[in-house]
Design a protein around this motif. Sequence first.
Motif, mmCIF file in Angstrom:
data_model
loop_
_atom_site.group_PDB
_atom_site.id
_atom_site.type_symbol
_atom_site.label_atom_id
_atom_site.label_comp_id
_atom_site.label_asym_id
_atom_site.label_seq_id
_atom_site.Cartn_x
_atom_site.Cartn_y
_atom_site.Cartn_z
ATOM 1 N N LEU A 1 0.867 -1.235 0.039
ATOM 2 C CA LEU A 1 -0.054 0.050 -0.073
ATOM 3 C C LEU A 1 0.683 1.427 -0.157
ATOM 4 O O LEU A 1 0.511 2.153 -0.769
ATOM 5 C CB LEU A 1 -0.968 0.022 1.187
ATOM 6 C CG LEU A 1 -1.951 1.368 1.510
ATOM 7 C CD1 LEU A 1 -2.756 1.365 0.102
ATOM 8 C CD2 LEU A 1 -2.564 0.894 2.664
ATOM 9 N N ALA A 2 1.898 1.132 0.769
ATOM 10 C CA ALA A 2 2.880 2.228 0.731
ATOM 11 C C ALA A 2 3.559 2.629 -0.560
ATOM 12 O O ALA A 2 3.567 3.953 -0.937
ATOM 13 C CB ALA A 2 3.789 2.169 2.074
ATOM 14 N N GLN B 1 0.282 3.102 -3.431
ATOM 15 C CA GLN B 1 -0.857 4.085 -3.379
ATOM 16 C C GLN B 1 -2.189 4.035 -4.299
ATOM 17 O O GLN B 1 -2.077 5.129 -5.068
ATOM 18 C CB GLN B 1 -0.109 5.546 -3.110
ATOM 19 C CG GLN B 1 0.511 5.614 -1.763
ATOM 20 C CD GLN B 1 1.212 6.715 -1.666
ATOM 21 O OE1 GLN B 1 0.885 7.913 -2.220
ATOM 22 N NE2 GLN B 1 2.397 6.850 -0.903
ATOM 23 N N GLN C 1 -5.916 4.144 -5.943
ATOM 24 C CA GLN C 1 -7.213 4.864 -5.293
ATOM 25 C C GLN C 1 -8.000 3.902 -4.531
ATOM 26 O O GLN C 1 -9.002 4.347 -3.785
ATOM 27 C CB GLN C 1 -8.095 5.312 -6.375
ATOM 28 C CG GLN C 1 -7.310 6.477 -7.101
ATOM 29 C CD GLN C 1 -6.427 5.976 -8.277
ATOM 30 O OE1 GLN C 1 -5.998 4.877 -8.617
ATOM 31 N NE2 GLN C 1 -6.042 6.698 -9.125
ATOM 32 N N THR D 1 -5.631 3.909 8.011
ATOM 33 C CA THR D 1 -4.371 4.227 7.286
ATOM 34 C C THR D 1 -4.776 4.652 5.786
ATOM 35 O O THR D 1 -4.418 5.651 5.226
ATOM 36 C CB THR D 1 -3.640 2.870 7.098
ATOM 37 O OG1 THR D 1 -3.235 2.357 8.387
ATOM 38 C CG2 THR D 1 -2.540 3.118 6.227
ATOM 39 N N CYS D 2 -5.997 3.890 5.325
ATOM 40 C CA CYS D 2 -6.430 4.411 3.875
ATOM 41 C C CYS D 2 -6.955 5.573 3.902
ATOM 42 O O CYS D 2 -6.820 6.456 3.084
ATOM 43 C CB CYS D 2 -7.523 3.186 3.475
ATOM 44 S SG CYS D 2 -6.711 1.741 3.017
ATOM 45 N N ALA E 1 -6.294 8.150 5.771
ATOM 46 C CA ALA E 1 -5.176 9.105 6.059
ATOM 47 C C ALA E 1 -4.455 9.423 4.609
ATOM 48 O O ALA E 1 -3.904 10.272 4.102
ATOM 49 C CB ALA E 1 -3.915 8.715 6.920
ATOM 50 N N LEU E 2 -4.308 8.183 3.715
ATOM 51 C CA LEU E 2 -3.894 8.198 2.291
ATOM 52 C C LEU E 2 -4.785 8.589 1.284
ATOM 53 O O LEU E 2 -4.568 8.782 -0.035
ATOM 54 C CB LEU E 2 -3.359 7.002 1.940
ATOM 55 C CG LEU E 2 -2.030 6.452 2.973
ATOM 56 C CD1 LEU E 2 -1.706 4.861 2.579
ATOM 57 C CD2 LEU E 2 -0.940 7.304 2.671
ATOM 58 N N GLY E 3 -6.152 8.789 1.476
ATOM 59 C CA GLY E 3 -7.048 9.163 0.691
ATOM 60 C C GLY E 3 -7.515 8.047 -0.225
ATOM 61 O O GLY E 3 -7.980 8.126 -1.604
ATOM 62 N N VAL E 4 -7.415 6.664 0.199
ATOM 63 C CA VAL E 4 -7.561 5.461 -0.384
ATOM 64 C C VAL E 4 -8.875 5.161 -0.161
ATOM 65 O O VAL E 4 -9.309 4.861 1.098
ATOM 66 C CB VAL E 4 -6.555 4.596 -0.100
ATOM 67 C CG1 VAL E 4 -7.058 3.245 -0.870
ATOM 68 C CG2 VAL E 4 -5.325 4.934 -0.732
#
Length: 264
Positions: A178-179, A182, A184, A212-213, A215-218
Amino acid sequence: MHAETYLQRFFQGAPGDVAGCVRCRGSGEYAGELRMAFQPIVDVARREVFAYEALVRGADGRSAGQVLANVGPDQMYGFDQTCRVLAIDTAQRLGMQTRLSINFLPNAVYEPATCIRLTLAAAHKVGFDPQRLIFEMTEAEKIRDPQHALSIVRDYQDRGFLTAIDDFGAGYSGLNLLAEFQPQLVKLDMALVRGIDRNRARQAIVGGVLGTCAALGVQVIAEGVETRAEYDQLRAMGVALFQGYLIARPEAEALPEPDWAALG
């Protein structure tokens, strides 16, 4: 219909660069016929179909896993390309108006810009808007070259396609994947979803993934949802995108309607 034969027939009379892609890599013969089944992914907040996932099937009803088990390493490129083209062709023939999610094999894509040609040519030929495509990369497939896979994802995103990690939580790289990528979209593996209403450990793990998602916009899709209790638990945790038997089972060469009543 054999994989290479299908591509040759579909692109008969196509320009030379497209015809060259059909013959590219000399894909081996695939001994079987393919069909596409479709299963909806729904946005319960908007009460609408977010996308339909294309799922490969044998003409005799064999599952994707059974089909893939008979695809040799030298056939992967041709198989991957055939599934993409067949999914787009079938979706357009069925009148699909929403997004189309296609599983792809990163190890079968040797050069992103080249290997996307048949996908774009198929969409152009049948009149399917390529901006409605989602490409799912399964975490369960061991990626031989992570940097190469990253270049594929970035190329697809630059072209305006949505990208997704499928089976998240079941495979090789977990949060590292994921890191690095990234995407969508992330699709929670059904092993995390199954019985989540009764399992505090799964609730804690999924809660961490959701945080986590966010925070990442996922966006997160819960796949494999089979019971109302699983759905209620995940909905209470903030999930809005769902896929699974509770909503609709995959149907071969059809676009099944979601069972909204099952969701209350």
